[in-house]
Design an enzyme around this catalytic site. Structure first.
Site, PDB file in Angstrom:
ATOM      1  N   ASN A  33      -2.740   4.713   0.344  1.00 18.67           N
ATOM      2  CA  ASN A  33      -1.576   4.597  -0.541  1.00 18.67           C
ATOM      3  C   ASN A  33      -1.150   5.981  -1.011  1.00 18.67           C
ATOM      4  O   ASN A  33      -1.979   6.871  -1.257  1.00 18.67           O
ATOM      5  CB  ASN A  33      -1.829   3.636  -1.709  1.00 18.67           C
ATOM      6  CG  ASN A  33      -3.036   3.956  -2.563  1.00 18.67           C
ATOM      7  OD1 ASN A  33      -4.014   4.527  -2.095  1.00 18.67           O
ATOM      8  ND2 ASN A  33      -2.976   3.577  -3.819  1.00 18.67           N
ATOM      9  N   GLU A  35       1.292   7.408  -3.801  1.00 13.83           N
ATOM     10  CA  GLU A  35       2.143   7.114  -4.964  1.00 13.83           C
ATOM     11  C   GLU A  35       3.086   8.274  -5.259  1.00 13.83           C
ATOM     12  O   GLU A  35       2.978   9.364  -4.674  1.00 13.83           O
ATOM     13  CB  GLU A  35       1.245   6.796  -6.172  1.00 13.83           C
ATOM     14  CG  GLU A  35       0.409   5.542  -5.929  1.00 13.83           C
ATOM     15  CD  GLU A  35      -0.459   5.147  -7.118  1.00 13.83           C
ATOM     16  OE1 GLU A  35      -0.552   5.920  -8.090  1.00 13.83           O
ATOM     17  OE2 GLU A  35      -1.045   4.042  -7.040  1.00 13.83           O
ATOM     18  N   CYS A  44       2.248   1.635  -0.053  1.00 13.28           N
ATOM     19  CA  CYS A  44       0.927   1.021   0.069  1.00 13.28           C
ATOM     20  C   CYS A  44       0.206   1.575   1.302  1.00 13.28           C
ATOM     21  O   CYS A  44       0.840   2.064   2.252  1.00 13.28           O
ATOM     22  CB  CYS A  44       1.056  -0.492   0.225  1.00 13.28           C
ATOM     23  SG  CYS A  44       1.508  -1.368  -1.282  1.00 13.28           S
ATOM     24  N   GLU A  46      -1.257  -0.094   3.645  1.00 18.31           N
ATOM     25  CA  GLU A  46      -0.906  -0.846   4.855  1.00 18.31           C
ATOM     26  C   GLU A  46       0.402  -0.318   5.442  1.00 18.31           C
ATOM     27  O   GLU A  46       0.549  -0.210   6.660  1.00 18.31           O
ATOM     28  CB  GLU A  46      -0.752  -2.343   4.535  1.00 18.31           C
ATOM     29  CG  GLU A  46      -2.015  -3.007   4.036  1.00 18.31           C
ATOM     30  CD  GLU A  46      -2.159  -2.961   2.518  1.00 18.31           C
ATOM     31  OE1 GLU A  46      -1.720  -1.962   1.900  1.00 18.31           O
ATOM     32  OE2 GLU A  46      -2.699  -3.927   1.961  1.00 18.31           O
ATOM     33  N   CYS A  77      -0.286  -6.865  -0.629  1.00 18.44           N
ATOM     34  CA  CYS A  77       0.796  -7.379  -1.477  1.00 18.44           C
ATOM     35  C   CYS A  77       1.793  -8.148  -0.598  1.00 18.44           C
ATOM     36  O   CYS A  77       1.750  -8.075   0.640  1.00 18.44           O
ATOM     37  CB  CYS A  77       1.483  -6.227  -2.207  1.00 18.44           C
ATOM     38  SG  CYS A  77       2.535  -5.212  -1.140  1.00 18.44           S
ATOM     39  N   CYS A  80       3.749  -6.021   1.932  1.00 20.63           N
ATOM     40  CA  CYS A  80       2.945  -5.579   3.087  1.00 20.63           C
ATOM     41  C   CYS A  80       2.642  -6.746   4.019  1.00 20.63           C
ATOM     42  O   CYS A  80       2.542  -6.558   5.237  1.00 20.63           O
ATOM     43  CB  CYS A  80       1.664  -4.894   2.617  1.00 20.63           C
ATOM     44  SG  CYS A  80       1.988  -3.227   1.997  1.00 20.63           S
TER      45      CYS A  80
HETATM   46  N1  THU Z   1      -1.742  -1.039  -2.973  1.00 16.98           N
HETATM   47  C1  THU Z   1      -1.950  -0.865  -1.640  1.00 16.98           C
HETATM   48  O1  THU Z   1      -1.952   0.264  -1.131  1.00 16.98           O
HETATM   49  N2  THU Z   1      -2.134  -1.962  -0.882  1.00 16.98           N
HETATM   50  C2  THU Z   1      -2.187  -3.235  -1.368  1.00 16.98           C
HETATM   51  O2  THU Z   1      -2.369  -4.173  -0.605  1.00 16.98           O
HETATM   52  C3  THU Z   1      -2.011  -3.484  -2.798  1.00 16.98           C
HETATM   53  C4  THU Z   1      -1.712  -2.318  -3.632  1.00 16.98           C
HETATM   54  C5  THU Z   1      -1.569   0.155  -3.807  1.00 16.98           C
HETATM   55  C6  THU Z   1      -0.194   0.327  -4.400  1.00 16.98           C
HETATM   56  C7  THU Z   1      -0.515   1.236  -5.575  1.00 16.98           C
HETATM   57  O3  THU Z   1      -0.540   2.581  -5.098  1.00 16.98           O
HETATM   58  C8  THU Z   1      -1.912   0.840  -5.981  1.00 16.98           C
HETATM   59  O4  THU Z   1      -2.447   0.107  -4.913  1.00 16.98           O
HETATM   60  C9  THU Z   1      -1.976  -0.005  -7.239  1.00 16.98           C
HETATM   61  O5  THU Z   1      -1.093  -1.069  -7.168  1.00 16.98           O
END
Ligand code: THU
Length: 122
Positions: A33, A35, A44, A46, A77, A80
């Site tokens: 991920n 951000e 994310c 994925e 999520c 994704c």
């Molecule tokens: N996140 C992912 O990378 N993949 C997921 O399946 C769920 C959430 C990340 C997004 C954000 O950077 C952090 O987790 C917290 O939500």
């Protein structure tokens, strides 16, 4: 794959996530991920892994693995799930791997029933 958690850029949530996708040739593509200070602009893990796969020229996902710095298992999520669905080969498995090495697997069809697709799957 869990060693990739250290590469995540997650200063806002504090949750590191790593993902891997296996393509139709058996090659593995990784993502974490990423951000951003403008929060909705984050990606994310994925999404990052799928982008790496598509960039390599591959188009079909056989399997996805996801792991995070949280205790227990996490699952992709909704957004994704739809991104995995776009490229999923029939029967594509999503495997969640916990911090203790425990793993659980579900098909993308189970995680996203009736996902949106413009073309019927050939
Ligand atoms: N996140 C992912 O990378 N993949 C997921 O399946 C769920 C959430 C990340 C997004 C954000 O950077 C952090 O987790 C917290 O939500």
């Amino acid at each position: 794959m869990r060693r990739l958690l250290a590469h995540a850029h997650a200063p806002y949530s504090g949750v590191q996530v790593a993902a891997a996708v296996e393509d139709e040739q058996g090659a593995i593509h990784y993502g974490v991920n990423v951000e951003n200070a403008a929060y909705p602009q984050g990606n994310c893990a994925e999404t990052s892994a799928i982008a790496a796969m598509v960039t390599s020229g591959a188009r079909a996902i056989r399997r996805v693995w996801v792991t995070s710095s949280l205790p227990g298992l996490i699952w992709p999520c909704g957004g994704c799930r739809q991104k995995i669905w776009e490229f999923s080969a029939p029967g594509c498995e999503v495997v969640s791997v916990g911090d203790d090495g425990a793993a659980e697997s579900h098909t993308i069809e189970a995680l996203l029933p009736l996902g949106f697709r413009l073309e019927p799957r050939g």
